[in-house]
Motif scaffolding. Structure first.
Motif, PDB file in Angstrom:
ATOM      1  N   ASN A  94       0.810  -1.224   0.000  1.00  0.00           N
ATOM      2  CA  ASN A  94       0.000   0.000   0.000  1.00  0.00           C
ATOM      3  C   ASN A  94       0.841   1.270   0.000  1.00  0.00           C
ATOM      4  O   ASN A  94       0.295   2.377   0.097  1.00  0.00           O
ATOM      5  CB  ASN A  94      -0.935   0.009   1.219  1.00  0.00           C
ATOM      6  CG  ASN A  94      -1.927  -1.138   1.182  1.00  0.00           C
ATOM      7  OD1 ASN A  94      -2.412  -1.522   0.117  1.00  0.00           O
ATOM      8  ND2 ASN A  94      -2.226  -1.703   2.350  1.00  0.00           N
ATOM      9  N   ARG A  95       2.156   1.109  -0.089  1.00  0.00           N
ATOM     10  CA  ARG A  95       3.084   2.246  -0.119  1.00  0.00           C
ATOM     11  C   ARG A  95       2.858   3.188   1.073  1.00  0.00           C
ATOM     12  O   ARG A  95       2.754   4.396   0.927  1.00  0.00           O
ATOM     13  CB  ARG A  95       2.932   3.017  -1.437  1.00  0.00           C
ATOM     14  CG  ARG A  95       3.303   2.203  -2.662  1.00  0.00           C
ATOM     15  CD  ARG A  95       4.787   1.834  -2.635  1.00  0.00           C
ATOM     16  NE  ARG A  95       5.213   1.122  -3.822  1.00  0.00           N
ATOM     17  CZ  ARG A  95       5.271  -0.194  -3.934  1.00  0.00           C
ATOM     18  NH1 ARG A  95       4.904  -0.956  -2.917  1.00  0.00           N
ATOM     19  NH2 ARG A  95       5.694  -0.768  -5.042  1.00  0.00           N
ATOM     20  N   GLU A  96       2.797   2.587   2.261  1.00  0.00           N
ATOM     21  CA  GLU A  96       2.593   3.365   3.484  1.00  0.00           C
ATOM     22  C   GLU A  96       3.870   3.469   4.312  1.00  0.00           C
ATOM     23  O   GLU A  96       3.853   3.988   5.422  1.00  0.00           O
ATOM     24  CB  GLU A  96       1.483   2.725   4.327  1.00  0.00           C
ATOM     25  CG  GLU A  96       0.126   2.718   3.638  1.00  0.00           C
ATOM     26  CD  GLU A  96      -0.935   1.981   4.442  1.00  0.00           C
ATOM     27  OE1 GLU A  96      -2.124   2.239   4.213  1.00  0.00           O
ATOM     28  OE2 GLU A  96      -0.563   1.148   5.300  1.00  0.00           O
ATOM     29  N   ASP A  97       4.971   2.958   3.771  1.00  0.00           N
ATOM     30  CA  ASP A  97       6.256   2.934   4.468  1.00  0.00           C
ATOM     31  C   ASP A  97       6.147   2.208   5.804  1.00  0.00           C
ATOM     32  O   ASP A  97       6.709   2.644   6.817  1.00  0.00           O
ATOM     33  CB  ASP A  97       6.805   4.345   4.690  1.00  0.00           C
ATOM     34  CG  ASP A  97       8.264   4.312   5.178  1.00  0.00           C
ATOM     35  OD1 ASP A  97       9.010   3.428   4.723  1.00  0.00           O
ATOM     36  OD2 ASP A  97       8.637   5.145   6.031  1.00  0.00           O
ATOM     37  N   LYS A  98       5.448   1.081   5.787  1.00  0.00           N
ATOM     38  CA  LYS A  98       5.386   0.265   6.995  1.00  0.00           C
ATOM     39  C   LYS A  98       4.966  -1.155   6.634  1.00  0.00           C
ATOM     40  O   LYS A  98       4.195  -1.376   5.698  1.00  0.00           O
ATOM     41  CB  LYS A  98       4.411   0.859   8.017  1.00  0.00           C
ATOM     42  CG  LYS A  98       2.976   0.991   7.531  1.00  0.00           C
ATOM     43  CD  LYS A  98       2.117   1.678   8.582  1.00  0.00           C
ATOM     44  CE  LYS A  98       0.669   1.823   8.101  1.00  0.00           C
ATOM     45  NZ  LYS A  98      -0.180   2.534   9.088  1.00  0.00           N
ATOM     46  N   ILE A  99       5.529  -2.102   7.378  1.00  0.00           N
ATOM     47  CA  ILE A  99       5.162  -3.507   7.220  1.00  0.00           C
ATOM     48  C   ILE A  99       4.980  -4.094   8.615  1.00  0.00           C
ATOM     49  O   ILE A  99       5.410  -3.506   9.612  1.00  0.00           O
ATOM     50  CB  ILE A  99       6.241  -4.308   6.455  1.00  0.00           C
ATOM     51  CG1 ILE A  99       7.570  -4.292   7.221  1.00  0.00           C
ATOM     52  CG2 ILE A  99       6.411  -3.778   5.042  1.00  0.00           C
ATOM     53  CD1 ILE A  99       8.633  -5.191   6.623  1.00  0.00           C
ATOM     54  N   SER A 100       4.363  -5.262   8.685  1.00  0.00           N
ATOM     55  CA  SER A 100       4.142  -5.901   9.980  1.00  0.00           C
ATOM     56  C   SER A 100       5.311  -6.821  10.328  1.00  0.00           C
ATOM     57  O   SER A 100       6.109  -7.197   9.458  1.00  0.00           O
ATOM     58  CB  SER A 100       2.847  -6.711   9.949  1.00  0.00           C
ATOM     59  OG  SER A 100       2.990  -7.831   9.081  1.00  0.00           O
ATOM     60  N   VAL A 101       5.387  -7.191  11.588  1.00  0.00           N
ATOM     61  CA  VAL A 101       6.421  -8.132  12.025  1.00  0.00           C
ATOM     62  C   VAL A 101       6.220  -9.477  11.329  1.00  0.00           C
ATOM     63  O   VAL A 101       7.181 -10.160  10.972  1.00  0.00           O
ATOM     64  CB  VAL A 101       6.384  -8.302  13.561  1.00  0.00           C
ATOM     65  CG1 VAL A 101       7.414  -9.336  14.020  1.00  0.00           C
ATOM     66  CG2 VAL A 101       6.643  -6.970  14.246  1.00  0.00           C
ATOM     67  N   LYS A 102       4.970  -9.841  11.108  1.00  0.00           N
ATOM     68  CA  LYS A 102       4.673 -11.094  10.411  1.00  0.00           C
ATOM     69  C   LYS A 102       5.195 -11.053   8.977  1.00  0.00           C
ATOM     70  O   LYS A 102       5.769 -12.031   8.481  1.00  0.00           O
ATOM     71  CB  LYS A 102       3.168 -11.352  10.407  1.00  0.00           C
ATOM     72  CG  LYS A 102       2.782 -12.677   9.776  1.00  0.00           C
ATOM     73  CD  LYS A 102       1.283 -12.908   9.839  1.00  0.00           C
ATOM     74  CE  LYS A 102       0.902 -14.236   9.176  1.00  0.00           C
ATOM     75  NZ  LYS A 102      -0.571 -14.461   9.217  1.00  0.00           N
ATOM     76  N   ASP A 103       5.017  -9.906   8.300  1.00  0.00           N
ATOM     77  CA  ASP A 103       5.556  -9.746   6.944  1.00  0.00           C
ATOM     78  C   ASP A 103       7.072  -9.927   6.954  1.00  0.00           C
ATOM     79  O   ASP A 103       7.649 -10.572   6.078  1.00  0.00           O
ATOM     80  CB  ASP A 103       5.229  -8.355   6.391  1.00  0.00           C
ATOM     81  CG  ASP A 103       3.762  -8.200   6.023  1.00  0.00           C
ATOM     82  OD1 ASP A 103       3.119  -9.219   5.724  1.00  0.00           O
ATOM     83  OD2 ASP A 103       3.271  -7.055   6.042  1.00  0.00           O
ATOM     84  N   LEU A 104       7.706  -9.335   7.956  1.00  0.00           N
ATOM     85  CA  LEU A 104       9.164  -9.424   8.078  1.00  0.00           C
ATOM     86  C   LEU A 104       9.605 -10.874   8.257  1.00  0.00           C
ATOM     87  O   LEU A 104      10.553 -11.328   7.616  1.00  0.00           O
ATOM     88  CB  LEU A 104       9.634  -8.581   9.258  1.00  0.00           C
ATOM     89  CG  LEU A 104      11.120  -8.664   9.608  1.00  0.00           C
ATOM     90  CD1 LEU A 104      11.977  -8.193   8.441  1.00  0.00           C
ATOM     91  CD2 LEU A 104      11.424  -7.838  10.855  1.00  0.00           C
ATOM     92  N   LYS A 105       8.912 -11.594   9.110  1.00  0.00           N
ATOM     93  CA  LYS A 105       9.258 -12.999   9.358  1.00  0.00           C
ATOM     94  C   LYS A 105       9.131 -13.815   8.074  1.00  0.00           C
ATOM     95  O   LYS A 105      10.000 -14.634   7.753  1.00  0.00           O
ATOM     96  CB  LYS A 105       8.358 -13.587  10.443  1.00  0.00           C
ATOM     97  CG  LYS A 105       8.671 -15.041  10.804  1.00  0.00           C
ATOM     98  CD  LYS A 105       7.782 -15.517  11.945  1.00  0.00           C
ATOM     99  CE  LYS A 105       8.143 -16.942  12.370  1.00  0.00           C
ATOM    100  NZ  LYS A 105       7.928 -17.934  11.309  1.00  0.00           N
TER     101      LYS A 105
END
Length: 225
Positions: A94-105
């Protein structure tokens, strides 16, 4: 996409152009067409383009080939920065400059980094004073570099072992020259000026272009030279 480009052809031979061959409203000038072959799989994809003139085609091909060479020859830190941004923006749909910890994992698993559990990541984020469940790019980059550093520093690097009990946070110009000569057997390194230029090119940082350039231990462990 630059890393995925395999070939650029001045031609109108492609399936894309074939679709327009029988369309009377479309005129394809052989000298105005070029095709970009790209992809990471055996069967490459094509991007078929028509410019307004032969001169414009040549400019596009010349420019794209320059970008390809620039990508292949880019200093390692810059390549890693590009790779990190690509990974992050793939997750940040979504181009919000943020991701979740789950996405990172999930991302780390895809690049063969074994994450023991979610608590491991949360603890690492806490170390970075990041307690939110969302991560921006700057935090993502710091964490990934930290993980790379920890993974690499267990690998012995011969010339760092000679430091003995001394606390050393930098690899000096002379230390690196000695490594190239003694361990790499690179005789070009007898010229200290060439070693200095090598470090400048690797770092690609005008602020580090000083008389006595150096590497940090993190740069040596995270970016094999």
């Amino acid at each position: 996409m630059r890393r995925e480009i395999k070939e650029i052809r001045a031609s109108k031979n492609s399936r894309d152009f074939d679709w327009y061959q029988e369309d009377p409203t479309v005129t394809l000038e052989q000298a105005h067409c070029f095709v970009i072959l790209y992809g990471t799989e055996f069967r490459l994809k094509t991007l078929s383009l028509q410019a307004t003139s032969e001169e414009e085609v040549n400019m596009w091909i010349k420019g794209l080939n320059w970008l390809l060479q620039d990508t292949l020859q880019a200093p390692t830190p810059l390549q890693i920065e590009r790779w990190l941004r690509k990974q992050f923006y793939t997750l940040d749909r979504n181009r919000e400059d943020k991701i979740s910890v789950k996405d990172l994992k999930n991302m780390l698993s895809q690049v063969n980094y074994r994450v023991p559990n979610m608590r491991f990541l949360r603890d690492r984020l806490t170390e970075l004073e990041q307690r939110s469940r969302e991560i921006n790019y700057a935090q993502f980059a710091v964490l990934c570099r930290s993980l790379m550093y920890d993974a690499q520093k267990t690998i012995p690097i011969p010339f760092t072992e000679t430091f003995g009990e001394r606390e050393r946070t930098k690899i000096s110009l002379e230390d690196f020259q000695k490594f190239l000569l003694d361990y790499q057997k690179d005789m070009w390194a007898t010229d200290l000026h060439k070693v200095r230029e090598f470090i400048f090119h690797f770092l690609h940082d005008p602020l580090r272009e000083i008389e006595e350039p150096y590497f940090t231990l993190e740069e040596v462990w995270c970016h094999p030279v």
